[in-house]
Design a protein around this motif. Sequence first.
Motif, PDB file in Angstrom:
ATOM      1  N   ASP A  25      46.719  31.642 -49.455  1.00 28.73           N
ATOM      2  CA  ASP A  25      47.183  30.837 -50.608  1.00 28.73           C
ATOM      3  C   ASP A  25      46.507  30.618 -51.510  1.00 28.73           C
ATOM      4  O   ASP A  25      45.067  29.830 -51.189  1.00 28.73           O
ATOM      5  CB  ASP A  25      47.855  29.792 -49.566  1.00 28.73           C
ATOM      6  N   SER A  27      46.315  27.777 -55.254  1.00 25.16           N
ATOM      7  CA  SER A  27      47.101  26.675 -55.603  1.00 25.16           C
ATOM      8  C   SER A  27      46.484  26.487 -57.347  1.00 25.16           C
ATOM      9  O   SER A  27      45.206  26.590 -57.192  1.00 25.16           O
ATOM     10  CB  SER A  27      46.922  25.365 -55.129  1.00 25.16           C
ATOM     11  N   PHE A  91      56.654  20.693 -57.005  1.00 25.21           N
ATOM     12  CA  PHE A  91      55.687  21.550 -56.447  1.00 25.21           C
ATOM     13  C   PHE A  91      56.455  23.053 -56.302  1.00 25.21           C
ATOM     14  O   PHE A  91      57.286  23.041 -55.505  1.00 25.21           O
ATOM     15  CB  PHE A  91      55.142  21.150 -55.183  1.00 25.21           C
ATOM     16  N   THR A  92      56.188  23.990 -57.263  1.00 25.42           N
ATOM     17  CA  THR A  92      56.531  25.224 -57.085  1.00 25.42           C
ATOM     18  C   THR A  92      55.849  26.388 -56.327  1.00 25.42           C
ATOM     19  O   THR A  92      54.822  26.352 -56.844  1.00 25.42           O
ATOM     20  CB  THR A  92      57.104  25.770 -58.661  1.00 25.42           C
ATOM     21  N   GLN A  93      56.559  26.668 -55.376  1.00 26.61           N
ATOM     22  CA  GLN A  93      55.817  27.933 -54.809  1.00 26.61           C
ATOM     23  C   GLN A  93      56.237  29.092 -55.069  1.00 26.61           C
ATOM     24  O   GLN A  93      57.368  29.596 -54.826  1.00 26.61           O
ATOM     25  CB  GLN A  93      55.839  27.526 -53.194  1.00 26.61           C
ATOM     26  N   GLN A  95      56.363  33.009 -54.380  1.00 24.62           N
ATOM     27  CA  GLN A  95      55.949  33.768 -53.023  1.00 24.62           C
ATOM     28  C   GLN A  95      55.945  35.326 -53.113  1.00 24.62           C
ATOM     29  O   GLN A  95      56.513  35.877 -53.907  1.00 24.62           O
ATOM     30  CB  GLN A  95      57.122  33.661 -52.127  1.00 24.62           C
ATOM     31  N   SER A 108      60.657  32.304 -55.411  1.00 24.43           N
ATOM     32  CA  SER A 108      59.816  31.042 -55.553  1.00 24.43           C
ATOM     33  C   SER A 108      60.739  30.130 -54.549  1.00 24.43           C
ATOM     34  O   SER A 108      61.751  30.545 -54.131  1.00 24.43           O
ATOM     35  CB  SER A 108      59.792  30.722 -56.978  1.00 24.43           C
ATOM     36  N   ARG A 109      59.951  28.970 -54.544  1.00 26.42           N
ATOM     37  CA  ARG A 109      60.517  27.794 -53.973  1.00 26.42           C
ATOM     38  C   ARG A 109      60.137  26.304 -54.408  1.00 26.42           C
ATOM     39  O   ARG A 109      58.934  26.445 -54.764  1.00 26.42           O
ATOM     40  CB  ARG A 109      60.324  27.721 -52.379  1.00 26.42           C
ATOM     41  N   CYS A 110      61.038  25.578 -54.737  1.00 23.71           N
ATOM     42  CA  CYS A 110      60.757  24.249 -55.314  1.00 23.71           C
ATOM     43  C   CYS A 110      60.704  23.271 -54.051  1.00 23.71           C
ATOM     44  O   CYS A 110      61.454  23.062 -53.473  1.00 23.71           O
ATOM     45  CB  CYS A 110      61.873  23.765 -56.131  1.00 23.71           C
ATOM     46  N   GLU A 111      59.352  23.107 -53.777  1.00 29.18           N
ATOM     47  CA  GLU A 111      59.039  22.226 -52.496  1.00 29.18           C
ATOM     48  C   GLU A 111      59.286  20.711 -52.380  1.00 29.18           C
ATOM     49  O   GLU A 111      60.157  20.370 -51.809  1.00 29.18           O
ATOM     50  CB  GLU A 111      57.476  22.437 -51.978  1.00 29.18           C
TER      51      GLU A 111
END
Length: 134
Positions: A25, A27, A91-93, A95, A108-111
């Motif tokens: 990962d 960041s 926090f946008t992840q 993927q 993607s996922r908005c955490e």
Amino acid sequence: RDDLEPHAFSVSATAYNQLRAHARDQSILVSGESGAGKTETVKILMNHLAAVGGNNDDGVIKRVLNSNPLLESFGNAKTVRNDNSSRFGKFTQLQFDTGAPVTELMGSRCEHYLLEKTRVVALSPGERSYHIFY
């Protein structure tokens, strides 16, 4: 070159290359003062990462990139200093499939989503609530 501030494309390229090389990962933290261009920088980063991590399914890339304006409509508002000021943090992840022959963007996922709640009920003179209400 080491004396220059980091550039958005360089930062996103480094993160993507490290992801590909090490399958770990990565960041990127975007911070700054009001009006410094954080929102625009995130758009540049996401567009660049979507381009270099392109997926055969263009629909995935479109959905990932189109999620940002949707979140902005719920979390941006007019302030005295800025007509489109972000009043939230997220926090946008992104993927990626690191197991594929080419590391591809899969979604993607908005955490986390932090919203300035007082803006809903109390406004300062010359300011508006969130764009979604207008």
